[in-house]
Design a protein around this motif. Structure first.
Motif, short mmCIF file in Angstrom:
data_model
loop_
_atom_site.label_atom_id
_atom_site.label_comp_id
_atom_site.label_asym_id
_atom_site.label_seq_id
_atom_site.Cartn_x
_atom_site.Cartn_y
_atom_site.Cartn_z
N PRO A 130 0.82 -1.23 0.00
CA PRO A 130 0.00 0.00 0.00
C PRO A 130 0.85 1.28 0.00
N GLU A 131 1.97 1.26 0.73
CA GLU A 131 2.86 2.43 0.76
C GLU A 131 3.46 2.69 -0.63
N LYS A 133 2.20 1.79 -3.52
CA LYS A 133 1.13 2.25 -4.41
C LYS A 133 0.90 3.74 -4.22
N LYS A 134 0.91 4.17 -2.96
CA LYS A 134 0.74 5.59 -2.68
C LYS A 134 1.90 6.40 -3.27
N LEU A 135 3.11 5.88 -3.14
CA LEU A 135 4.28 6.55 -3.73
C LEU A 135 4.13 6.64 -5.25
N ALA A 136 3.71 5.54 -5.87
CA ALA A 136 3.53 5.53 -7.33
C ALA A 136 2.45 6.51 -7.74
N ASP A 137 1.35 6.49 -7.03
CA ASP A 137 0.25 7.39 -7.36
C ASP A 137 0.69 8.85 -7.26
N THR A 138 1.47 9.16 -6.23
CA THR A 138 1.97 10.53 -6.06
C THR A 138 3.04 10.86 -7.10
N THR A 139 3.93 9.93 -7.35
CA THR A 139 5.02 10.16 -8.29
C THR A 139 4.51 10.44 -9.69
N PHE A 140 3.47 9.74 -10.10
CA PHE A 140 3.00 9.87 -11.47
C PHE A 140 1.81 10.80 -11.63
N HIS A 141 1.30 11.34 -10.54
CA HIS A 141 0.15 12.25 -10.65
C HIS A 141 0.67 13.67 -10.82
N GLN A 142 0.29 14.27 -11.93
CA GLN A 142 0.71 15.64 -12.21
C GLN A 142 -0.53 16.44 -12.58
N PRO A 143 -1.12 17.15 -11.64
CA PRO A 143 -2.34 17.90 -11.93
C PRO A 143 -2.12 18.88 -13.08
#
Length: 171
Positions: A130-131, A133-143
């Motif tokens: 889960p940690e 996944k959160k890192l990946a989601d943050t790393t690849f999310h670019q508003p």
């Protein structure tokens, strides 16, 4: 999850294009001699991105087989895009039609590469804690897209319609 995969694939696949675009330009007279230098710079940028993601996502030894498959796709995509951009730069005095065809080839290669990248990332992402996944989601999310000004349907960051010069294509 789909949004994260799309953002991941976009970021990674475009890293090859951005790396190629940021390679130092050579003088026309030494273009052939500088091709290996540009290729080395492009490959180094792809490898730097792979190393960054490996560290950022905290890849474990158990995840290395999935990571290797993903990294190999990144390398292959980077090589393909680098070659296509190099061919495009080398083509001089092309017609508008040939220019569009070259761009279509690049766009199709990008789409094909994205599909391969998503397919390789899926098992890796599913192996994440889960940690991670959160890192990946943050790393690849670019508003708002990579530059923060991504526009959809002719609307700018503010939600207002883009100026006519940005929203239409003029001959």
């Amino acid at each position: 999850m789909k949004k994260a995969l799309v953002m991941l694939a976009s970021a990674v696949a475009m890293s090859g294009a951005f790396a190629q675009a940021s390679a130092p330009a050579a003088a026309p007279s030494s273009a052939a001699a500088s091709a290996p230098v540009a290729k080395e710079g492009h490959e180094r940028n792809v490898e730097d991105r792979i190393a960054y993601l490996h560290s950022q996502l905290k890849i474990t030894s158990a995840q290395e087989p999935q990571w290797k498959a993903f990294a190999d796709v990144m390398r292959g995509n980077g090589q393909t895009m680098g070659e296509l951009f190099q061919q495009r730069r080398a083509a001089a005095n092309v017609s508008a039609l040939e220019d569009m065809k070259q761009y279509a080839t690049i766009a199709q290669a990008h789409a094909d590469g994205m599909k391969k990248l998503v397919d390789a990332f899926d098992p890796l992402y599913n192996s994440f804690s889960p940690e991670q996944k959160k890192l990946a989601d943050t790393t690849f999310h670019q508003p708002g897209g990579v530059d923060g000004r991504h526009r959809h349907h002719g609307k700018g960051k503010s939600g207002k319609p883009a100026p006519a010069s940005d929203a239409t294509v003029k001959p």
